[in-house]
Write a protein that holds these residues in place. Structure first.
Motif, mmCIF file in Angstrom:
data_model
loop_
_atom_site.group_PDB
_atom_site.id
_atom_site.type_symbol
_atom_site.label_atom_id
_atom_site.label_comp_id
_atom_site.label_asym_id
_atom_site.label_seq_id
_atom_site.Cartn_x
_atom_site.Cartn_y
_atom_site.Cartn_z
ATOM 1 N N GLN A 118 0.820 -1.205 0.000
ATOM 2 C CA GLN A 118 0.000 0.000 0.000
ATOM 3 C C GLN A 118 0.858 1.260 0.000
ATOM 4 O O GLN A 118 0.617 2.193 -0.773
ATOM 5 N N GLU B 122 -8.421 6.049 -3.403
ATOM 6 C CA GLU B 122 -9.840 5.722 -3.261
ATOM 7 C C GLU B 122 -10.265 4.642 -4.250
ATOM 8 O O GLU B 122 -11.050 3.743 -3.911
ATOM 9 N N LYS B 123 -9.738 4.702 -5.464
ATOM 10 C CA LYS B 123 -10.123 3.726 -6.483
ATOM 11 C C LYS B 123 -9.521 2.355 -6.207
ATOM 12 O O LYS B 123 -10.184 1.328 -6.398
ATOM 13 N N ILE B 124 -8.274 2.311 -5.748
ATOM 14 C CA ILE B 124 -7.580 1.038 -5.573
ATOM 15 C C ILE B 124 -7.870 0.415 -4.213
ATOM 16 O O ILE B 124 -8.148 -0.783 -4.103
ATOM 17 N N PHE B 125 -7.831 1.223 -3.158
ATOM 18 C CA PHE B 125 -7.944 0.691 -1.799
ATOM 19 C C PHE B 125 -9.321 0.891 -1.177
ATOM 20 O O PHE B 125 -9.561 0.411 -0.072
ATOM 21 N N GLY B 126 -10.208 1.625 -1.846
ATOM 22 C CA GLY B 126 -11.566 1.760 -1.350
ATOM 23 C C GLY B 126 -11.829 3.076 -0.640
ATOM 24 O O GLY B 126 -10.910 3.824 -0.281
ATOM 25 N N SER B 127 -13.112 3.348 -0.426
ATOM 26 C CA SER B 127 -13.527 4.610 0.187
ATOM 27 C C SER B 127 -13.124 4.702 1.652
ATOM 28 O O SER B 127 -12.841 5.792 2.155
ATOM 29 N N SER B 128 -13.100 3.568 2.346
ATOM 30 C CA SER B 128 -12.749 3.596 3.769
ATOM 31 C C SER B 128 -11.312 4.070 3.971
ATOM 32 O O SER B 128 -11.033 4.907 4.839
ATOM 33 N N GLU B 129 -10.397 3.555 3.170
ATOM 34 C CA GLU B 129 -9.004 3.990 3.273
ATOM 35 C C GLU B 129 -8.867 5.453 2.873
ATOM 36 O O GLU B 129 -8.104 6.211 3.486
ATOM 37 N N TYR B 130 -9.617 5.861 1.854
ATOM 38 C CA TYR B 130 -9.575 7.256 1.416
ATOM 39 C C TYR B 130 -10.048 8.193 2.526
ATOM 40 O O TYR B 130 -9.391 9.194 2.831
#
Length: 266
Positions: free
Chosen positions: A19, A62-70
């Motif tokens: 990551q 946000e696109k690769i790891f998702g909205s939560s990580e963003y």
């Protein structure tokens, strides 16, 4: 990322660094566009290109790891900026060059020789948050039309780099960026610029608890469809009898304990 495999840096079985490596690679790619290709005209505009590159990097996250990580990354940025301003003072993204001889800050941010490294780091993070607010205000598509306009004009002028007059299109200032925003979107945002670009500080809210007493609409999904019921909320726990409407159960009532979580109102 397809242009550079992280297996070159780490073995494929090492997943802890995936990551972080992808974030750094994405930041490096975005800085090739805003930072190298499109450069700041002055040190006072340095925050702009760095903030744009970080904004694009977070969209990749946000696109690769998702909205939560963003959202987690955004929350960390907010905490860092607010903690710094609460302890050391406000951060001004674009100080006026013709302003007072000395700003009421712990350092002089208008020069690369006197600007605190920590101040510069937090300034880029706050600039990223400002660009995110601008994107929310303008809309996703209009905002990217502005970035595309800057890059496309720079690409056209880069082909004529033998003419010194075209070099001005390969640098960006805070004023020219927001003029491009106005020309592309047709929106003028002087209040936004005065509040978040030319002045510092952050919003602070105080929240108090207020209990709700009154009617509450409950929607119950039954076999024949959904039916709404209105119950009275008198406290944290309210008891109500709900009439069944489905065929074969119309004469029955369901007794339900409704646990009502009181909302917080400011």
């Amino acid at each position: 990322m397809t242009i550079f495999s992280i297996n070159t840096l780490h073995h494929k079985k090492i997943i802890d660094a995936v990551q972080e490596c992808r974030q750094l690679l994405a930041l490096g790619v975005s800085q090739q566009f805003f930072g190298c290709f499109i450069s700041p005209s002055h040190f006072l505009d340095w925050w702009l290109v760095r903030s744009l590159s970080r904004f694009i990097t977070l969209l990749y996250i946000e696109k690769i790891f998702g909205s939560s990580e963003y959202l987690f990354q955004i929350k960390k940025l907010l905490n860092t900026v607010c903690d710094y301003e609460s302890q050391w003072g406000k951060i001004i993204l674009r100080p006026h060059s013709d302003g007072p001889a000395r700003l009421n800050l712990h350092c002089e941010p208008r020069s690369e020789h006197t600007c605190s490294p920590l101040y510069a780091e937090i300034m880029v993070k706050k600039g990223h948050l400002a660009m995110r607010m601008l994107s929310k205000r303008l809309g996703h598509e209009p905002y990217f039309q502005v970035l595309h306009k800057i890059l496309s004009v720079g690409q056209q002028m880069a082909e004529r780099r033998d003419r010194p007059a075209t070099w001005t299109h390969l640098v960006v200032t805070t004023e020219t960026f927001f003029r491009t925003v106005t020309s592309v979107t047709g929106q003028e945002i002087p209040t936004f610029m005065e509040q978040w670009i030319y002045n510092g500080g952050h919003a602070s809210f105080r929240v108090r608890e207020q209990k709700y007493v009154g009617p509450l609409t409950v929607l119950v999904q039954e076999l024949d469809g959904s039916f709404s019921h209105t119950v009275q909320i008198d406290g944290d726990i309210s008891r109500a009898d709900l009439q069944c409407h489905s065929k074969g159960r119309r004469q029955k009532k369901v007794s339900a304990d409704i646990w009502f979580i009181q909302p917080y109102q400011s």
